[in-house]
Design a protein around this motif. Structure first.
Motif, PDB file in Angstrom:
ATOM      1  N   UNK A  14      59.492  39.637 -27.640  1.00  0.00           N
ATOM      2  CA  UNK A  14      59.291  40.762 -26.725  1.00  0.00           C
ATOM      3  C   UNK A  14      58.151  41.661 -27.202  1.00  0.00           C
ATOM      4  N   UNK A  15      58.073  41.896 -28.509  1.00  0.00           N
ATOM      5  CA  UNK A  15      56.997  42.728 -29.049  1.00  0.00           C
ATOM      6  C   UNK A  15      55.643  42.044 -28.890  1.00  0.00           C
ATOM      7  N   UNK A  16      55.597  40.743 -29.114  1.00  0.00           N
ATOM      8  CA  UNK A  16      54.334  40.014 -28.940  1.00  0.00           C
ATOM      9  C   UNK A  16      53.886  40.046 -27.480  1.00  0.00           C
ATOM     10  N   UNK A  17      54.808  39.865 -26.550  1.00  0.00           N
ATOM     11  CA  UNK A  17      54.433  39.888 -25.135  1.00  0.00           C
ATOM     12  C   UNK A  17      53.920  41.266 -24.738  1.00  0.00           C
ATOM     13  N   UNK A  18      54.546  42.313 -25.254  1.00  0.00           N
ATOM     14  CA  UNK A  18      54.055  43.674 -24.988  1.00  0.00           C
ATOM     15  C   UNK A  18      52.665  43.857 -25.588  1.00  0.00           C
ATOM     16  N   UNK A  19      52.439  43.315 -26.777  1.00  0.00           N
ATOM     17  CA  UNK A  19      51.124  43.371 -27.417  1.00  0.00           C
ATOM     18  C   UNK A  19      50.076  42.674 -26.549  1.00  0.00           C
ATOM     19  N   UNK A  20      50.412  41.500 -26.016  1.00  0.00           N
ATOM     20  CA  UNK A  20      49.479  40.752 -25.175  1.00  0.00           C
ATOM     21  C   UNK A  20      49.094  41.530 -23.914  1.00  0.00           C
ATOM     22  N   UNK A  21      50.024  42.277 -23.385  1.00  0.00           N
ATOM     23  CA  UNK A  21      49.752  43.036 -22.162  1.00  0.00           C
ATOM     24  C   UNK A  21      48.761  44.175 -22.390  1.00  0.00           C
ATOM     25  N   UNK A  22      48.606  44.596 -23.647  1.00  0.00           N
ATOM     26  CA  UNK A  22      47.737  45.748 -23.950  1.00  0.00           C
ATOM     27  C   UNK A  22      46.312  45.345 -24.330  1.00  0.00           C
ATOM     28  N   UNK A  23      46.044  44.056 -24.475  1.00  0.00           N
ATOM     29  CA  UNK A  23      44.780  43.635 -25.079  1.00  0.00           C
ATOM     30  C   UNK A  23      43.602  43.632 -24.125  1.00  0.00           C
TER      31      UNK A  23
END
Length: 448
Positions: A14-23
């Motif tokens: 979940x944290x990685x997916x949130x990170x991907x959304x911000x890039x």
């Protein structure tokens, strides 16, 4: 001056997916160079045959049938598809099993390390992570579904051993072009010189054929290099069918387990792809029969047992909805059809509603949990703005708006009689909104 401490890496999916959304500032950025640079740093490659599947409709079914037949032949398979219905992990299957999110974490870390400041979209980052996982899994065959278009889609960073192009129609025109020729040109970008390309669209855009000829791909066309014939039983249903390719033939085949009028066309393309790679991945006739009999894919004209009858379908463009309407028409008589519908804002909702209007008695329009979606109120207004249908003899349909797909379905279940039919269709978010772990979250009225 002290150096800022770098942010710790995410530790959960979940944290990685949130990170991907911000890039990246955009959800979609159709360029392949950034992805290619990162893929080269990852040394991303496959040591087994790769099938790449593009098209407007039928991609998911094609991938599922390829997977099922290869599995029945004893091969270790990996499949990448998008989007997902409920859980992100659905996008990757190894030996038909959805991967565990924990297995993806080291591959997210590897992509982040290789990124070196490159701005990847959510789709690009997650695609690279899944491709890396598949490349490390010791597979015999990999099936990759293109997300959008083909030429500039992140999946196209991998050179295919066999390209499959399913039906082509108008969708995502703001990215792919205003007509079938433009869209076909983008889909054709997955082809590679000297390798097979299976075109299962009976009337492909000229741009697809021209590109295959221009680069020297081995073009397999439906109706010329492969074809099918079927025998119909009562009610217009196919009872048996046969298939013939360049040097291979199957007779007395049972209808694929996936329902719908278009599935023989999809299955035909699958058998052509398997014939094209028969020297590297031989399959038996029994594997073909068993694979087609056992194949499963949620949300593709999926009929859920119970009363009232419930149909789930991710049809979200006019061409797919026309097929859905045909399939519904062949189901037999139902006193009423109630429809739960939600769609992305870029879809031609007016054409979709026009195609379904003659068979829907009650509409339940729904909001969806993404900023890219049309609001239920906008869909209602679109429906109210349709030109009058002079041929309608039944009472005028009614409509209402709902906050989410499950609320819309609950309202439909409350209004429906046991003999009625409820159709949940549109976006993956619409169908996914009434599913949990692949099982409908339905009221006791339906399950009972």
């Amino acid at each position: 001056m002290s150096t800022p401490t770098p942010s710790p890496l995410p530790t959960t999916l979940a944290e990685w997916l949130a990170h991907c959304e911000r890039l990246h500032p955009s959800t979609i950025d159709l360029t392949l160079e950034r992805v290619r640079v990162v893929a080269e740093r990852l040394a991303l490659r496959f040591d087994c045959p790769v099938f790449t599947v593009a098209g407007t409709n039928g991609k998911g079914s094609t991938c599922a049938m390829l997977e099922a037949i290869l599995q029945q032949s004893g091969y270790r398979t990996g499949v990448y598809t998008s989007p997902h219905l409920v859980h992100f992990e659905e996008r990757c299957r190894i030996n038909t099993e959805v991967i565990d999110g924990e297995a993806l974490l080291p591959h997210f870390e590897a992509v982040e390390a290789a990124r070196q400041g490159e701005s990847l979209t959510y789709f690009e980052f997650t695609t690279l992570a899944i491709l890396r996982l598949l490349s490390h899994a010791g597979l015999d065959a990999v099936v990759l579904e293109v997300g959008l278009g083909g030429r500039l889609d992140a999946v196209n960073v991998i050179d295919t051993d066999c390209a499959v192009i399913t039906s082509i129609d108008l969708d995502h025109m703001e990215y792919l072009g205003p007509d079938r020729e433009s869209i076909g040109r983008e889909k054709a970008g997955i082809m590679r010189p000297g390798t097979p390309v299976i075109v299962s669209d009976p009337v492909p855009p000229a741009s697809v054929v021209a590109h295959a000829e221009a680069i020297g791909a081995d073009l397999w066309r439906f109706g010329q290099d492969f074809n099918y014939a079927g025998q119909q039983g009562g009610g217009g249903n196919w009872q048996q069918w046969s298939w013939a390719g360049r040097s291979k033939r199957y007779t007395g085949l049972a209808y694929p387990a996936l329902r719908g009028a278009n599935q023989l066309l999809n299955a035909s393309g699958v058998l052509a792809a398997l014939e094209a790679l028969r020297d590297r991945l031989p399959v038996t006739a029994q594997a073909v029969r068993t694979g087609l009999a056992l194949v499963e894919l949620p949300g593709r004209f999926q009929i859920v047992p119970g009363q009232p009858t419930l149909v789930l379908d991710v049809a979200h463009n006019p061409h797919a909805v026309a097929t859905l309407a045909q399939n519904l028409d062949q189901m037999g008589y139902y006193p009423r059809t109630l429809a739960v519908f939600g769609a992305m804002a870029d879809k031609d909702s007016a054409s979709i509603l026009l195609r379904m209007r003659k068979m829907v008695d009650v509409w339940y329009f729904t909001d969806l949990p993404t900023a890219r979606a049309s609001r239920a109120a906008d869909l209602l207004q679109c429906w109210q703005s349709l030109p009058p249908n002079e041929s309608l003899t039944a009472p005028q349909a009614t409509a209402s708006c709902h906050a989410d797909p499950m609320a819309a379905l609950q309202a439909a279940l409350a209004d429906a009689d046991p003999a009625d039919r409820i159709v949940v269709f549109g976006s993956f978010y619409t169908v996914g909104g009434v599913l949990r772990d692949g099982t409908p979250r339905l009221a006791a009225k339906h399950l009972g």
